[in-house]
Design a protein around this motif. Structure first.
Motif, PDB file in Angstrom:
ATOM      1  N   PHE A  61      29.373  28.042  41.574  1.00  5.06           N
ATOM      2  CA  PHE A  61      30.351  29.001  41.398  1.00  5.06           C
ATOM      3  C   PHE A  61      29.504  30.201  42.138  1.00  5.06           C
ATOM      4  O   PHE A  61      28.384  30.386  42.151  1.00  5.06           O
ATOM      5  N   SER A  62      30.271  31.339  42.534  1.00  4.53           N
ATOM      6  CA  SER A  62      29.777  32.515  43.141  1.00  4.53           C
ATOM      7  C   SER A  62      30.343  33.592  42.599  1.00  4.53           C
ATOM      8  O   SER A  62      31.065  33.620  41.655  1.00  4.53           O
ATOM      9  N   ILE A  63      29.602  34.880  42.967  1.00  2.00           N
ATOM     10  CA  ILE A  63      29.986  36.091  42.462  1.00  2.00           C
ATOM     11  C   ILE A  63      30.368  36.898  43.691  1.00  2.00           C
ATOM     12  O   ILE A  63      29.578  37.215  44.417  1.00  2.00           O
ATOM     13  N   ILE A  64      31.639  37.337  43.867  1.00  2.96           N
ATOM     14  CA  ILE A  64      32.176  38.210  44.791  1.00  2.96           C
ATOM     15  C   ILE A  64      32.550  39.643  44.430  1.00  2.96           C
ATOM     16  O   ILE A  64      33.125  39.460  42.993  1.00  2.96           O
ATOM     17  N   ALA A  65      32.378  40.386  45.057  1.00  7.61           N
ATOM     18  CA  ALA A  65      32.894  41.825  44.772  1.00  7.61           C
ATOM     19  C   ALA A  65      32.636  42.879  45.806  1.00  7.61           C
ATOM     20  O   ALA A  65      31.940  42.420  46.785  1.00  7.61           O
ATOM     21  N   HIS A  66      32.990  44.051  45.462  1.00 10.82           N
ATOM     22  CA  HIS A  66      32.881  45.150  46.836  1.00 10.82           C
ATOM     23  C   HIS A  66      31.534  45.489  46.631  1.00 10.82           C
ATOM     24  O   HIS A  66      30.827  45.344  45.172  1.00 10.82           O
ATOM     25  N   ILE A  67      30.869  46.017  47.242  1.00  8.21           N
ATOM     26  CA  ILE A  67      29.533  46.523  47.414  1.00  8.21           C
ATOM     27  C   ILE A  67      29.033  47.443  46.246  1.00  8.21           C
ATOM     28  O   ILE A  67      29.939  48.145  45.723  1.00  8.21           O
ATOM     29  N   GLN A 109      33.168  25.710  43.743  1.00  5.81           N
ATOM     30  CA  GLN A 109      34.829  25.343  43.490  1.00  5.81           C
ATOM     31  C   GLN A 109      35.447  26.707  42.798  1.00  5.81           C
ATOM     32  O   GLN A 109      36.681  26.722  42.417  1.00  5.81           O
ATOM     33  N   GLY A 110      34.723  27.818  42.383  1.00  2.00           N
ATOM     34  CA  GLY A 110      35.251  28.873  41.758  1.00  2.00           C
ATOM     35  C   GLY A 110      34.307  29.954  42.058  1.00  2.00           C
ATOM     36  O   GLY A 110      33.266  29.811  42.391  1.00  2.00           O
ATOM     37  N   THR A 111      35.052  31.322  41.658  1.00  2.00           N
ATOM     38  CA  THR A 111      34.136  32.657  42.111  1.00  2.00           C
ATOM     39  C   THR A 111      34.489  33.454  40.923  1.00  2.00           C
ATOM     40  O   THR A 111      35.718  33.684  40.377  1.00  2.00           O
ATOM     41  N   ILE A 112      33.447  34.236  40.301  1.00  2.00           N
ATOM     42  CA  ILE A 112      33.862  35.421  39.606  1.00  2.00           C
ATOM     43  C   ILE A 112      34.098  36.651  40.558  1.00  2.00           C
ATOM     44  O   ILE A 112      33.241  37.023  41.501  1.00  2.00           O
ATOM     45  N   LEU A 113      35.105  37.296  40.390  1.00  2.64           N
ATOM     46  CA  LEU A 113      35.624  38.672  41.121  1.00  2.64           C
ATOM     47  C   LEU A 113      35.158  39.650  40.203  1.00  2.64           C
ATOM     48  O   LEU A 113      35.984  39.830  39.305  1.00  2.64           O
ATOM     49  N   LEU A 114      34.055  40.362  40.573  1.00  2.00           N
ATOM     50  CA  LEU A 114      33.708  41.293  39.757  1.00  2.00           C
ATOM     51  C   LEU A 114      34.237  42.702  39.987  1.00  2.00           C
ATOM     52  O   LEU A 114      34.250  43.150  41.533  1.00  2.00           O
ATOM     53  N   VAL A 115      34.688  43.598  39.148  1.00  2.00           N
ATOM     54  CA  VAL A 115      35.212  44.672  39.437  1.00  2.00           C
ATOM     55  C   VAL A 115      34.618  45.770  38.667  1.00  2.00           C
ATOM     56  O   VAL A 115      34.552  45.639  37.381  1.00  2.00           O
ATOM     57  N   ASP A 116      34.151  46.866  39.315  1.00  2.00           N
ATOM     58  CA  ASP A 116      33.603  48.052  38.410  1.00  2.00           C
ATOM     59  C   ASP A 116      34.573  48.835  37.844  1.00  2.00           C
ATOM     60  O   ASP A 116      35.497  49.138  38.527  1.00  2.00           O
ATOM     61  N   GLU A 175      39.311  28.615  42.435  1.00  2.00           N
ATOM     62  CA  GLU A 175      39.559  29.306  41.203  1.00  2.00           C
ATOM     63  C   GLU A 175      38.973  30.797  41.044  1.00  2.00           C
ATOM     64  O   GLU A 175      37.798  30.775  41.106  1.00  2.00           O
ATOM     65  N   VAL A 176      39.760  31.673  40.811  1.00  2.00           N
ATOM     66  CA  VAL A 176      39.086  33.031  40.738  1.00  2.00           C
ATOM     67  C   VAL A 176      38.899  33.696  39.366  1.00  2.00           C
ATOM     68  O   VAL A 176      40.430  33.485  38.890  1.00  2.00           O
ATOM     69  N   ILE A 177      37.947  33.870  39.015  1.00  2.47           N
ATOM     70  CA  ILE A 177      37.994  34.705  37.471  1.00  2.47           C
ATOM     71  C   ILE A 177      37.575  36.228  37.817  1.00  2.47           C
ATOM     72  O   ILE A 177      36.504  36.568  37.798  1.00  2.47           O
ATOM     73  N   PRO A 178      38.824  37.010  37.550  1.00  2.25           N
ATOM     74  CA  PRO A 178      38.301  38.440  37.593  1.00  2.25           C
ATOM     75  C   PRO A 178      37.269  38.850  36.556  1.00  2.25           C
ATOM     76  O   PRO A 178      37.899  38.414  35.195  1.00  2.25           O
ATOM     77  N   MET A 179      36.450  39.823  36.471  1.00  3.32           N
ATOM     78  CA  MET A 179      35.792  40.310  35.185  1.00  3.32           C
ATOM     79  C   MET A 179      35.645  41.773  35.654  1.00  3.32           C
ATOM     80  O   MET A 179      35.393  42.105  36.692  1.00  3.32           O
TER      81      MET A 179
END
Ligand code: GDP
Ligand code: MG
Length: 600
Positions: free
Chosen positions: A9-15, A97-104, A126-130
């Motif tokens: 999995f990866s972690i994606i987000a705005h800077i 196979q999936g990613t964590i979508l991190l939101v401040d 698979e996108v899991i927002p957190m």
């Protein structure tokens, strides 16, 4: 570890929304790094990343984690957030196979949250927002959750709330990853097949390849073949990133790890290539669409003797950054060099800094330009990567039917009260507003089409200052459009300096021509003769400035006096010389090349 017990999995987000900080906490939690409380973005390994506090390279790290009595191998990829490095993100996603979508939780959804979500969504992940940063006083988790629901049409009901800083809620992250992200497919029983998705050059080991093993297994001694070149290699070492390269006995289906084999030259490693076992060919994986350069700049060694060494350094560095395109270039003013293509000006600046810091190079970079297109009467189309190649005034009249420039489709997100300023900003930069929607009661998402040339200069800074930092911005390329383009030349004592030429829209000729002359006057040092600076468009002089000749020796007033002050002055002058290029008799500092970037 069979594939069912692996999660990639990866972690994606705005800077700045906390991706690298979350990676720290997860590595601590699984004992990969010790809990000293001092870990700060440990996966940001490059000097440039530590200095700037931003991630520019995606980094992988493996962890072992026990969940419900089962042991899992977890591979995490931390990614950059800035639009200039989105190619890193999209390549990394191919290994997950999936990613964590991190939101401040205080900032809510920003432009790169949207861009990265669609990147992952498009890959079928698979996108899991957190929600992160819930410890902040200003956090508004309910509001951020609502934005997620309305922007992405996903249920944000059981959304995980956490603070990567304090560690609150972080223990819930890996269980969520295990339960929601599917294991990699593939089987160790099938013939070996792996995707090469990142490479770098190690001083001792040579070329190191980061691979996602889709099927089969590989170990030391395995003979593998590159599908791209059909070259055979013998594997010398395999291992996982823990978080530094750590050898293992094998890499199995579903795993992400590194491979060292006897690649002799850097050119052999093709990101996106499929590898298989010798005599057991497999169908190639889709690979990657090559990155499209948004801006081009000339790169020249300060000292011509360093050309060969710089050539090798550029090759090694582009191995670690496959989104840079390289062409040789010769300039009348600067000699032999390269024309490099970048994904943006931050990318360009980071590349220059990495060349200087990691390869001890001393380079001069010209102002960036976008790739223009010229359509000729005979039906042919030419790309103009460097202003020097722009047709002369005569052939513009006789042979050219149209000049074209590239456009981007931009997304801007900002609080409602900045609507007026944001609309104005787009239109003054020759943009065309397409639509705007509300992502919650008071937050607007604006879509507009802008010339790339307008975006790569100071658009972002203006956007930030006009919105007091509250607007965020992302873009993707959106093809070419016809545009009235003109070449601006710079003459020093009557001679045109090719490396200072620039192509621009006719509407900005007068302002930019004057501005360029004025800026050049500021950065060119006085010499033993007058220097006349002129800017000209279509053969017509637009502006003229003079740098008056130098009268006194800089050290004259120190004679007989303070020796240390004299040494200091001389050293300072030597320092300055490092980034100087001689053109005819005129010495030009690096700033001269950057000062011609159009900005009003
Ligand atoms: P990235 O750009 O997404 O990788 O963000 P970083 O991990 O580099 O974090 C950006 C900044 O936010 C750093 O100063 C972090 O210390 C800070 N930060 C990260 N997570 C949290 C959090 O949960 N709470 C608070 N208050 N600050 C955080
Ligand atoms: Mg980061």
């Amino acid at each position: 570890y069979p594939p069912e017990r692996i999660r990639n999995f990866s972690i994606i987000a705005h800077i700045d929304h906390g991706k690298s900080t979350l990676a720290d906490r997860l590595l601590e939690l699984t004992g990969v790094i010790s809990k000293t409380g001092k870990n700060k973005q440990v996966l940001d390994k490059l000097k440039v990343e530590r200095e700037r506090g931003i991630t520019v390279k995606a980094q992988s790290a493996s962890m072992f984690y026990e969940h419900m009595g089962q042991k899992y191998l977890m591979n995490l990829i931390d990614t950059p957030g800035h639009v200039d490095f989105s190619y890193e993100v999209s390549r990394s996603l191919a290994a997950c196979q999936g990613t964590i979508l991190l939101v401040d939780a205080a900032q809510g959804i920003q432009a790169q949250t949207v861009a990265n979500f669609y990147l992952a969504f498009g890959e079928g992940l698979e996108v899991i927002p957190m929600l992160n940063k819930v410890d902040l006083q200003t956090a508004e988790p309910a509001r951020a959750a609502k934005q997620i629901e309305s922007a992405f049409e996903i249920d944000a009901g059981g959304l995980l709330h956490m603070s990567a800083k304090t560690g609150l809620g972080v223990d819930q992250v890996l269980p969520a990853v295990i339960e929601k992200i599917p294991p990699p497919g593939g089987s160790s029983g099938r013939p070996f097949k792996a995707l090469l998705f990142d490479t770098w050059y190690d001083r001792y080991q040579g070329v190191v390849c980061l691979m996602a093993v889709k099927d089969g297994a590989i170990r030391k001694g395995t003979r593998i073949v590159s599908n791209h070149s059909k070259t055979k290699y013998e594997v010398a070492e395999v291992g996982i990133m823990y978080p530094e390269p750590t050898p293992t006995t094998s890499l199995q289906a579903g795993q992400v790890g590194y491979i060292v084999c006897n690649m002799k030259s850097i050119a052999e490693a093709h990101v996106g290539d499929t590898f298989y076992r010798d005599k057991e060919p497999v169908e190639a994986l889709p690979g990657f669409v090559p990155a499209k350069s948004m801006v081009f700049a000339g790169v020249f060694p300060i000292d011509a003797d360093e050309f060969d060494r710089l050539d090798e350094s550029i090759q090694k560095l582009t191995l670690n950054d496959s989104s840079v395109s390289v062409h040789k270039e010769t300039s009348a003013a600067l000699g032999q060099g390269w024309r490099l293509g970048f994904l943006g000006t931050l990318h360009m600046d980071v590349f220059r800094q990495r060349l200087e810091e990691e390869y001890d190079a001393n380079v001069l970079i010209t102002a960036p330009t976008v790739p223009y297109q010229i359509k000729y009467r005979d039906g042919s189309t030419h790309f103009i990567r460097t202003p020097a190649d722009f047709p002369s005034a005569i052939s513009m009249q006789d042979a050219v039917v149209a000049t074209m420039e590239p456009f981007v489709s931009a997304t801007v997100i900002f609080p409602e009260q900045y609507m007026g300023q944001m609309f104005e900003l787009c239109t003054t930069h020759r943009g065309e507003i397409q639509n705007h929607t509300f992502i919650d009661e008071s937050r607007v998402m604006l879509k507009c089409r802008l010339p790339t040339a307008e975006v790569v200069t100071d658009f972002f800074d203006k956007l930030k200052s006009k919105s007091q930092g509250f607007a965020s911005f992302d873009y993707e390329e959106a093809g070419y459009g016809e545009s009235d383009l003109v070449k601006m030349e710079v003459l020093l004592n009557g001679e045109s300096v090719d490396a200072l030429a620039a192509v621009m829209h006719r509407s900005s000729v007068v302002t930019t021509g004057r501005d360029m002359a004025r800026r050049l006057k500021e950065v060119i040092r006085r010499q033993l003769f007058d220097i006349i600076i002129q800017t000209a468009a279509n053969g017509k002089i637009v502006a003229r400035e003079t740098v008056k000749q130098l009268r006194k020796n800089v050290t004259a007033k120190c004679y007989g006096g303070d020796i240390s002050r004299k040494m200091k002055l001389l050293n300072k002058q030597k320092e300055g010389k490092k980034r100087m290029k001689k053109f005819g008799k005129v010495e030009l500092p690096q700033e001269a090349f950057l000062s011609v970037m159009t900005s009003k």
